[in-house]
Each structure stands twice: as structure tokens, then as C-alpha cells.
Design an enzyme around this catalytic site. Structure first.
Site, PDB file in Angstrom:
ATOM      1  NE  ARG A 163     -74.604  11.358  46.890  1.00 10.69           N
ATOM      2  CZ  ARG A 163     -73.480  11.327  46.406  1.00 10.69           C
ATOM      3  NH1 ARG A 163     -72.894  10.538  46.359  1.00 10.69           N
ATOM      4  NH2 ARG A 163     -73.342  12.597  45.765  1.00 10.69           N
ATOM      5  CE  LYS A 202     -68.834   8.242  49.281  1.00 12.09           C
ATOM      6  NZ  LYS A 202     -69.849   8.367  50.460  1.00 12.09           N
TER       7      LYS A 202
HETATM    8  N1  HH2 Z   1     -71.100  10.700  49.621  1.00 13.86           N
HETATM    9  C1  HH2 Z   1     -70.597  11.951  48.662  1.00 13.86           C
HETATM   10  C2  HH2 Z   1     -71.198  13.345  48.441  1.00 13.86           C
HETATM   11  N2  HH2 Z   1     -72.627  13.225  48.980  1.00 13.86           N
HETATM   12  N3  HH2 Z   1     -74.009  12.436  50.472  1.00 13.86           N
HETATM   13  C3  HH2 Z   1     -74.763  11.661  51.283  1.00 13.86           C
HETATM   14  N4  HH2 Z   1     -75.922  11.836  52.120  1.00 13.86           N
HETATM   15  N5  HH2 Z   1     -73.836  10.628  51.426  1.00 13.86           N
HETATM   16  C4  HH2 Z   1     -72.790  10.315  50.997  1.00 13.86           C
HETATM   17  O1  HH2 Z   1     -72.304   9.112  51.296  1.00 13.86           O
HETATM   18  C5  HH2 Z   1     -72.205  11.205  50.031  1.00 13.86           C
HETATM   19  C6  HH2 Z   1     -73.162  12.332  50.013  1.00 13.86           C
HETATM   20  C7  HH2 Z   1     -69.339  11.700  47.992  1.00 13.86           C
HETATM   21  O2  HH2 Z   1     -69.526  11.051  46.759  1.00 13.86           O
HETATM   22  P1  HH2 Z   1     -69.353  12.062  45.211  1.00 13.86           P
HETATM   23  O3  HH2 Z   1     -70.670  12.862  45.149  1.00 13.86           O
HETATM   24  O4  HH2 Z   1     -69.317  11.233  43.998  1.00 13.86           O
HETATM   25  O5  HH2 Z   1     -67.935  12.739  45.241  1.00 13.86           O
HETATM   26  P2  HH2 Z   1     -67.521  14.442  45.388  1.00 13.86           P
HETATM   27  O6  HH2 Z   1     -67.976  14.691  46.950  1.00 13.86           O
HETATM   28  O7  HH2 Z   1     -66.125  14.301  45.181  1.00 13.86           O
HETATM   29  O8  HH2 Z   1     -68.472  15.034  44.283  1.00 13.86           O
END
Ligand code: HH2
Length: 261
Positions: A242, A208
Site C-alpha cells: 500500500r 510513515k
Molecule cells: N495505513 C494507513 C491507512 N490505512 N490500511 C491498511 N490495510 N494498511 C495500512 O498500513 C494502512 C491502512 C495510514 O496511511 P494513510 O492513509 O496515508 O494516512 P491517514 O490514515 O492519515 O489517512
């Protein structure tokens, strides 16, 4: 420390760190299988980016992205569906997912609570003020840990009030969602205070942007920061991490545990 690892499988063109890499369902399923081989206990499949400023994805498109991937992975591992849309969650549960990971904690579509209750599945409720388009516009808290804790307590009460078994709820402070660098660091530093909520804690720091704010690193270059924050979160009592980089996390936890004896 023995946290479960939740491996990220983003079936999106625009996720902030791996957008476009696994848009093809077969590539996404292969990636998920690799993460399980590396040590992931859960795969979190998502079809909509929640990065700051991301555009909302049409329901039919999100469904088209995630359904074959959930179906391809759910036979061999536990799958959570990362969505705030009722229809997407429903189709993913039909395809074999057993956890709903809703970054809006059932605020976007409150009927999600009824769906989770009816199906008897797990629910991850995450803290996010507003939505991804607006959340980084000058976020403010009286006390970020107390405010996040109160929000999660309220959302848990809502979910339980709609029939979700309390034992099926996991809570997540939402690192990077509507928070400044200081807010994120303080939440990680004081994560243990959220244990008072009495439910397993999910923490997602992986790749992040707050990591880049500490050392100037770009998104491709944040594994060290992801590991440092995840190990510290586990030491503070995180039950689920995660992460995108499962193999590296497994090694980091093994070595940290060896040192701790
Ligand atoms: N962070 C992201 C997405 N979903 N869900 C939970 N429970 N906790 C988190 O910290 C979280 C989440 C963001 O990360 P990522 O999926 O890699 O990115 P993007 O939202 O751009 O797909």
C-alpha cells in the site's frame, strides 16, 4: 517479487502525508487515475484519517467524501474502501468498490463481516490494538510478531465464522498502528513468519513516521525509506504494497527484480 501495488487515495483534510490535497472529488479521481497509469492494480479510497490521535469523522461526512470518488474510479479499476464504518462500506460497495479495507479488522463494527460475506467481496483485516486515538500510548507485546499473528488468526476465524470466504481475506500487520519503532522494524524483519497464516499479506509503510524516527526525515521526505521497506517487505513475501508513490515503487521493484534475475 511481483507484489500488487495498492495506490492510496485519501479524500481527507487531515491525512498525515497528503491531507487536503484530494478533498475535491474531481482532484481525487484524477489522482487515482494517475496512480493507475503509474502501475497501481488497486486504489484504496479513504475518507477518514487513521493517523495517531486523529479525530473520528462523522459517518455522513465520510460517505460524502468517498462515494463520488469510488464511483468515479470503480468503472476502470479495482477499488478498496478504507473504512471501519458499515454504512460507508455498504455505500462504497454499491458505488463499485470490491474490497473492504478495515483497519480495525471488523472490531469497530462486527457487522462488517456479514456485509462482506453477503456481497462476496474481498476483505483486508489489519492489526491495530485499540483505536487511533489511543494506540500509540505505550504499546507493548510479549513478542510482537507472535502477538500480531495470533490477532490476525483470530480475526480471520471471526470473519470466516461470519461467512466471509477464506479465499477472499488478506491480512496486514498494521505497520505504524500501535507500535514502537522497534516493533515496526521487527515486524518487517520477520514478515515471512506471517506467511504461515496462509493468506496474502498487505503491507503499508508508505511515508510513515517510523521512517522519520530512523533518520529524522519529515513526512514530505520519506520516499527512500518507503521504498526500502516496501522492497524488503516484498522480498519477505508481501503480496500487496500500500503506497502513495506508485511510479517510484514500480521502478524500485523493476530494478530489484533485474538484480535478482
Ligand atoms: N495505513 C494507513 C491507512 N490505512 N490500511 C491498511 N490495510 N494498511 C495500512 O498500513 C494502512 C491502512 C495510514 O496511511 P494513510 O492513509 O496515508 O494516512 P491517514 O490514515 O492519515 O489517512
Amino acid at each position: 517479487m511481483n507484489p500488487k501495488l495498492m495506490g492510496v487515495v485519501n479524500v481527507t483534510p487531515d491525512s498525515f502525508s497528503d491531507g487536503g490535497q484530494y478533498l475535491d472529488p474531481e482532484a481525487a479521481v484524477r489522482h487515482g487515475a494517475k496512480l493507475v497509469g503509474d502501475g497501481a492494480a488497486i486504489l484504496d479510497v479513504g475518507g477518514e484519517s487513521t493517523r495517531p490521535g486523529a479525530e473520528e469523522v462523522d459517518e455522513a461526512e465520510e460517505l460524502r467524501r468517498v462515494e463520488p470518488v469510488v464511483a468515479g474510479l470503480a468503472g476502470s479499476t479495482t477499488v478498496s474502501i478504507d473504512t471501519s464504518k458499515l454504512a460507508v462500506a455498504e455505500a462504497a460497495l454499491d458505488a463499485g468498490a470490491s474490497i473492504v479495507n478495515d483497519v480495525t479488522a471488523f472490531k469497530h463494527e462486527p457487522e462488517m463481516a456479514g456485509l462482506c460475506a453477503e456481497r462476496g467481496v474481498g476483505a483486508v483485516l489489519m492489526h491495530m490494538p485499540g483505536n487511533p486515538r489511543t494506540m500509540q500510548d505505550d504499546p507493548r507485546y510479549d513478542d510482537v510478531v507472535d502477538d500480531v499473528k495470533a490477532f490476525l488468526a483470530e480475526r480471520m476465524e471471526f470473519a470466516v465464522g461470519h461467512g466471509v470466504g477464506e479465499e477472499r481475506i488478506w491480512l496486514d500487520p498494521g505497520i505504524g498502528f500501535g507500535k514502537t519503532l522497534e516493533h515496526n522494524l521487527e515486524l518487517l524483519r520477520r514478515l515471512g513468519e506471517l506467511r504461515g497464516l496462509g493468506r496474502p499479506l498487505v503491507v503499508g509503510t508508505s511515508r510513515k513516521s517510523f521512517i522519520g524516527k530512523v533518520d529524522g526525515s519529515g513526512v514530505e521526505d520519506r520516499i527512500g525509506g518507503s521504498i526500502a521497506t516496501s522492497v524488503l517487505a516484498a522480498a519477505e513475501g508481501a503480496d500487496v504494497l500500500r503506497v502513495h508513490d506508485v511510479a517510484e515503487m514500480v521502478q524500485a521493484l523493476a530494478v530489484a527484480n533485474a538484480v535478482l534475475g
